[in-house]
Design an enzyme around this catalytic site. Structure first.
Site, short mmCIF file in Angstrom:
data_model
loop_
_atom_site.label_atom_id
_atom_site.label_comp_id
_atom_site.label_asym_id
_atom_site.label_seq_id
_atom_site.Cartn_x
_atom_site.Cartn_y
_atom_site.Cartn_z
N HIS A 108 0.82 -1.22 0.00
CA HIS A 108 0.00 0.00 0.00
C HIS A 108 0.85 1.28 0.00
O HIS A 108 0.37 2.34 0.42
CB HIS A 108 -0.96 -0.02 1.19
N HIS A 110 -2.78 4.62 9.48
CA HIS A 110 -1.44 5.07 9.89
C HIS A 110 -1.56 6.33 10.74
O HIS A 110 -1.07 7.40 10.36
CB HIS A 110 -0.57 5.36 8.68
N HIS A 166 9.99 -3.86 4.70
CA HIS A 166 10.43 -2.45 4.75
C HIS A 166 10.55 -1.98 6.20
O HIS A 166 9.86 -2.47 7.08
CB HIS A 166 9.53 -1.52 3.95
N GLU A 187 3.38 -5.44 8.81
CA GLU A 187 2.10 -5.25 8.09
C GLU A 187 1.63 -6.54 7.42
O GLU A 187 0.45 -6.73 7.16
CB GLU A 187 2.25 -4.14 7.02
C1 DHB Z 1 6.15 3.90 3.06
C2 DHB Z 1 5.61 2.63 3.13
C3 DHB Z 1 4.49 2.39 3.92
O1 DHB Z 1 3.92 1.15 4.07
C4 DHB Z 1 3.89 3.41 4.59
O2 DHB Z 1 2.76 3.16 5.26
C5 DHB Z 1 4.43 4.70 4.53
C6 DHB Z 1 5.57 4.93 3.77
C7 DHB Z 1 7.35 4.20 2.21
O3 DHB Z 1 7.98 3.27 1.69
O4 DHB Z 1 7.64 5.34 1.97
FE FE Z 2 2.23 1.23 5.80
#
Ligand code: DHB
Ligand code: FE
Length: 289
Positions: A12, A59, A193, A240
């Site tokens: 997302h 978020h 991530h 996530e």
């Molecule tokens: C990013 C990824 C995410 O899942 C999020 O919620 C906010 C930022 C990113 O990679 O920048």
């Molecule tokens: Fe996210």
């Protein structure tokens, strides 16, 4: 009777939504990512679900650190795109399905999953980017959505097992709904991530690919995976991925993977998209044609 016919999981990343909103999808950085979404869009348009149950995380937008529901279900008629600091995304308002949402709330709570019921909320990139990725840029979203939000922001998030079991309870609830709806369930977020701290930028493609494989090959490994393994292997925000297990739990035991797209990088993350169809639905369709 309603039935879940298929499940889809997707990242997302907010920058993916921004690339679409700003008309940058053909740029060399983005094109390989967006090319991989074409087949998924065609699949979803062909399937044309009556409603989508969209498992996602907020978020700090609708919920802040003052109120942190582990699970929350949106029962409103509509959910406006949230202002996350740059104004709301220029995407359609998300229409809800209050009748199915209330049925799910009743069935799941009586099944001992204590969901928070939400009558009013804005939806952030966690919900709107998966719609953009799978539907493109329509005037209106092609189906109503029941938003089901999961806390993966503030420790402790729910376990993978609890998520999978919630999926099973969703499956039962949908099967008991008294209207003939074809439902697709989305699990969203991920893949590996980490956005902050010394390990910011962590990407672990080996972990991600194995996670995708094990959604059909070894669900038990994913169900039993402890939080620390997600964080260590997939980065803090890799957690996530527990939301994908809700989608998986809502599918039948017999499923077929029909599409997969994995791409690195998009902003700070590895992105994945995977689609499963229930074998019973495939067999019924094959018989009918
Ligand atoms: C990013 C990824 C995410 O899942 C999020 O919620 C906010 C930022 C990113 O990679 O920048
Ligand atoms: Fe996210």
């Amino acid at each position: 009777m309603a039935r879940i016919i298929a499940g889809l999981a997707t990242s997302h990343v907010p920058a993916i939504g921004a690339a679409m909103d700003l008309g940058r999808t053909e740029e060399p950085y983005w094109k390989p990512l967006f090319d991989g979404y074409e087949a998924a869009r065609k699949w979803l348009a062909d399937v044309a679900p009556d409603v989508v149950i969209l498992v996602y995380n907020d978020h700090g937008t609708a919920f802040s650190l003052e109120v942190i529901p582990t699970y929350a279900i949106g029962v409103a008629r509509e959910f406006p795109p949230a202002d996350e600091g740059w104004g709301p995304r220029p995407v359609p308002v998300v229409k809800g399905h209050p009748r199915l949402a209330w049925h799910l709330a009743e069935s799941l709570i009586l099944d001992e999953f204590d969901l928070t019921i939400v009558n009013e909320m804005d939806v952030d990139h966690g919900l709107t980017v998966p719609l953009s990725v799978t539907c493109g840029q329509p005037e209106a979203w092609p189906f109503p959505v029941v938003p089901l939000s999961v806390n993966v922001i503030q420790y402790p998030p729910p376990t993978g097992k609890r998520c999978f079991d919630l999926g099973r309870a969703i499956r039962k609830a949908v099967a008991e709904y008294d209207d003939d709806l074809r439902v697709v369930i989305f699990g969203t977020g991920g893949m590996s991530h980490q956005l902050h701290g010394e390990r910011a930028g962590v990407i672990n493609s080996k972990f991600d690919r194995r996670f995708l494989d094990d959604m059909t090959r070894n669900q038990r490994r994913l169900i039993d995976m402890p939080h620390i393994e997600y964080v260590r292997e997939a980065g803090a925000e890799g957690i996530e991925l527990v939301m994908w297990l809700i989608m998986l739990g809502a599918l039948d035991e017999g499923i077929t993977e029909v599409y997969r797209h994995y791409h690195v990088p998009a902003s700070n993350t590895a992105t994945g998209l995977i689609i499963f169809e229930n074998d019973a639905e495939r067999a019924a369709l094959a018989k009918a044609s």
